[in-house]
Design an enzyme around this catalytic site. Structure first.
Site, mmCIF file in Angstrom:
data_model
loop_
_atom_site.group_PDB
_atom_site.id
_atom_site.type_symbol
_atom_site.label_atom_id
_atom_site.label_comp_id
_atom_site.label_asym_id
_atom_site.label_seq_id
_atom_site.Cartn_x
_atom_site.Cartn_y
_atom_site.Cartn_z
ATOM 1 N NE ARG A 158 -4.238 -1.516 0.200
ATOM 2 C CZ ARG A 158 -4.367 -2.803 -0.132
ATOM 3 N NH1 ARG A 158 -3.358 -3.457 -0.669
ATOM 4 N NH2 ARG A 158 -5.518 -3.431 0.038
ATOM 5 C CB SER B 299 -9.100 -1.635 4.104
ATOM 6 O OG SER B 299 -9.367 -2.919 3.650
ATOM 7 C CD GLU C 130 -6.200 1.148 2.092
ATOM 8 O OE1 GLU C 130 -5.898 0.637 1.017
ATOM 9 O OE2 GLU C 130 -7.363 1.496 2.364
HETATM 10 N N1 EPU Z 1 -11.233 -11.010 9.631
HETATM 11 C C1 EPU Z 1 -12.029 -11.201 10.738
HETATM 12 N N2 EPU Z 1 -13.003 -10.277 10.986
HETATM 13 C C2 EPU Z 1 -13.201 -9.191 10.216
HETATM 14 C C3 EPU Z 1 -12.387 -9.001 9.076
HETATM 15 C C4 EPU Z 1 -11.401 -9.927 8.808
HETATM 16 O O1 EPU Z 1 -11.865 -12.160 11.466
HETATM 17 O O2 EPU Z 1 -14.106 -8.405 10.527
HETATM 18 C C5 EPU Z 1 -10.225 -12.032 9.314
HETATM 19 C C6 EPU Z 1 -10.690 -12.879 8.126
HETATM 20 O O3 EPU Z 1 -11.439 -13.952 8.527
HETATM 21 C C7 EPU Z 1 -9.399 -13.289 7.482
HETATM 22 C C8 EPU Z 1 -8.455 -12.154 7.796
HETATM 23 O O4 EPU Z 1 -9.051 -11.411 8.852
HETATM 24 O O5 EPU Z 1 -8.877 -14.438 8.078
HETATM 25 C C9 EPU Z 1 -8.178 -11.294 6.599
HETATM 26 O O6 EPU Z 1 -9.396 -10.746 6.100
HETATM 27 P P1 EPU Z 1 -9.607 -10.409 4.544
HETATM 28 O O7 EPU Z 1 -9.288 -11.589 3.708
HETATM 29 O O8 EPU Z 1 -10.948 -9.795 4.379
HETATM 30 O O9 EPU Z 1 -8.479 -9.372 4.201
HETATM 31 P P2 EPU Z 1 -7.931 -8.058 4.925
HETATM 32 O O10 EPU Z 1 -6.514 -8.306 5.279
HETATM 33 O O11 EPU Z 1 -8.849 -7.598 5.995
HETATM 34 C C10 EPU Z 1 -6.955 -6.977 2.766
HETATM 35 C C11 EPU Z 1 -7.020 -5.662 2.066
HETATM 36 C C12 EPU Z 1 -8.312 -5.546 1.267
HETATM 37 C C13 EPU Z 1 -8.355 -6.688 0.274
HETATM 38 C C14 EPU Z 1 -8.295 -8.021 1.047
HETATM 39 C C15 EPU Z 1 -8.228 -9.217 0.146
HETATM 40 C C16 EPU Z 1 -5.727 -4.127 3.420
HETATM 41 C C17 EPU Z 1 -5.765 -2.970 4.356
HETATM 42 N N3 EPU Z 1 -6.919 -4.572 3.017
HETATM 43 O O12 EPU Z 1 -7.995 -6.982 3.731
HETATM 44 O O13 EPU Z 1 -8.255 -4.323 0.543
HETATM 45 O O14 EPU Z 1 -9.533 -6.659 -0.509
HETATM 46 O O15 EPU Z 1 -7.089 -8.039 1.849
HETATM 47 O O16 EPU Z 1 -6.966 -9.340 -0.396
HETATM 48 O O17 EPU Z 1 -4.637 -4.574 3.051
HETATM 49 C C18 EPU Z 1 -8.824 -2.016 0.624
HETATM 50 O O18 EPU Z 1 -7.620 -1.781 0.560
HETATM 51 O O19 EPU Z 1 -9.681 -1.077 0.693
HETATM 52 C C19 EPU Z 1 -9.279 -3.398 0.642
HETATM 53 C C20 EPU Z 1 -10.563 -3.725 0.757
#
Ligand code: EPU
Length: 340
Positions: free
Chosen positions: A165, A239, A335
């Site tokens: 990012r 995010s 972010e």
């Molecule tokens: N999780 C929870 N509870 C929640 C949210 C997430 O337990 O409320 C757990 C999920 O179960 C999973 C882990 O956290 O095991 C990761 O969650 P997720 O796959 O949704 O990915 P993230 O790390 O929260 C990042 C990016 C997203 C992108 C997704 C998929 C960042 C800040 N965010 O989210 O990007 O779509 O991975 O690759 O890096 C964005 O930048 O606006 C965005 C949506």
């Protein structure tokens, strides 16, 4: 140059919050951009470049200078060289329409980044990433307008200094460049990357062990639709925070108190899931306070439930930061770009 005044920024951002831009102009070409920048310089007012408005939150006082809506268009597919086709897109192109077009033509490289709101020009700035891919992986070069010299300058992939990012364009030195065009190196003979948990699960459930390129785009769209709110219907910027990167030592300490914490290797360090922390440590998932809430399926996504002000959104975000810091010692960094 067509200059508008006192334009609502809530109408130009997916958060649907924030005040007004003192001046507002649309750049349809590099020459337009030169005219607009010259005007701002002559008047000695600050300027801000807006892409799709899907990762920015303006404060309630708005922006005292000139907001430039980037609308440079045009997509061109080059000749294939060494298995790679250079595909150039104007910074004002709609990201997902562009991605859909590359996938429809059989090019691998952007399918995991399907359905991300925003414009092409924003992709390199924060090196958008999702489902195991980052824009920087396939960016070949970025054309910019140097706002001091008004010359076009090209940045190679290396000069863009992509990381999680982040890129050169977010650094203080990068601030004087406006991205006008991005060239991606895509391959028609690539292979799909379905290693990210959610994507893998999607295909396992469907017993599809050799998904095609377009299947991956469909999968990502389905997963995003399930987990993230639709910016066309709900006020949000996705995010709100970055996933914090901490040392292996820190994660071991954290695991003593929170053994289930979700984290991923990140170079020599680890990247903790901020969504997990906000959900399981902060109890924020689905929590609402007044006009602001954390999305029911993703705690990392702050939602403007009904006409929230920017201050209300920021107060909610600060509360999240405070609680996570108190409970874990971890500082969540936004972010979303906050312009106050
Ligand atoms: N999780 C929870 N509870 C929640 C949210 C997430 O337990 O409320 C757990 C999920 O179960 C999973 C882990 O956290 O095991 C990761 O969650 P997720 O796959 O949704 O990915 P993230 O790390 O929260 C990042 C990016 C997203 C992108 C997704 C998929 C960042 C800040 N965010 O989210 O990007 O779509 O991975 O690759 O890096 C964005 O930048 O606006 C965005 C949506």
């Amino acid at each position: 140059m067509h200059l508008e005044e006192n334009i609502s920024l809530a109408h130009h951002t997916t958060f649907r919050a924030g005040g007004r831009a003192r001046f507002f102009a649309v750049a349809e070409s590099e020459d337009d951009l030169r005219d607009i920048i010259s005007y701002a310089r002559k008047k000695n007012i600050p300027f801000f470049v807006l892409g799709g408005g899907s990762n920015v939150l303006f404060g309630d006082r708005g922006f005292p200078g000139l907001v430039i809506k980037m609308n440079i268009r045009g997509i061109a597919y080059g000749k294939e060289k060494g298995g790679i086709t250079a595909v150039s897109a104007g910074a004002g192109e709609h990201w997902d329409n562009f991605v859909g077009g590359t996938v429809a033509r059989g090019f691998y490289g952007l399918e995991n980044l399907s359905f991300i709101p925003g414009s092409v020009g924003a992709a390199p700035v924060q090196n958008i990433g999702a489902y195991g891919a980052e824009a920087g992986d396939v960016i070949v070069e970025v054309s910019t307008l140097n706002t001091e010299t008004l010359e076009i300058e090209i940045f190679s992939k290396e000069a863009c200094m992509f990381s999680y990012r982040d890129s050169f364009f977010k650094s203080p030195a990068g601030g004087k460049y406006i991205i006008t065009r991005v060239v991606f190196g895509l391959s028609s003979k690539g292979s799909v990357n379905i290693s990210y948990r959610d994507v893998k699960d999607y295909f396992e459930e469907r017993r599809n062990d050799s998904p095609a390129l377009s299947d991956v785009r469909d999968a990502v769209i389905a997963i995003r639709t399930r987990k993230l709110p639709d910016v066309r219907e709900v006020g949000t910027a996705g995010s709100f925070f970055k996933n914090p990167v901490v040392s292996v030592y820190d994660i071991e300490k954290l695991k003593e108190k929170h053994p289930d914490v979700k984290f991923f290797p990140h170079g020599d360090a680890v990247k903790i899931s901020a969504g997990w922390l906000l959900d399981h440590v902060g109890g924020f998932r689905g929590y609402r306070e007044g006009n602001v809430g954390a999305y029911k399926n993703q705690a990392l996504v702050i939602v403007n439930e009904s006409g929230a002000s920017a201050s209300e959104i920021l107060a909610f975000a600060e509360r999240m930061q405070k609680i996570i810091y108190e409970k874990t010692g971890i500082t969540l960094e936004p972010e979303v770009k906050i312009v106050e």
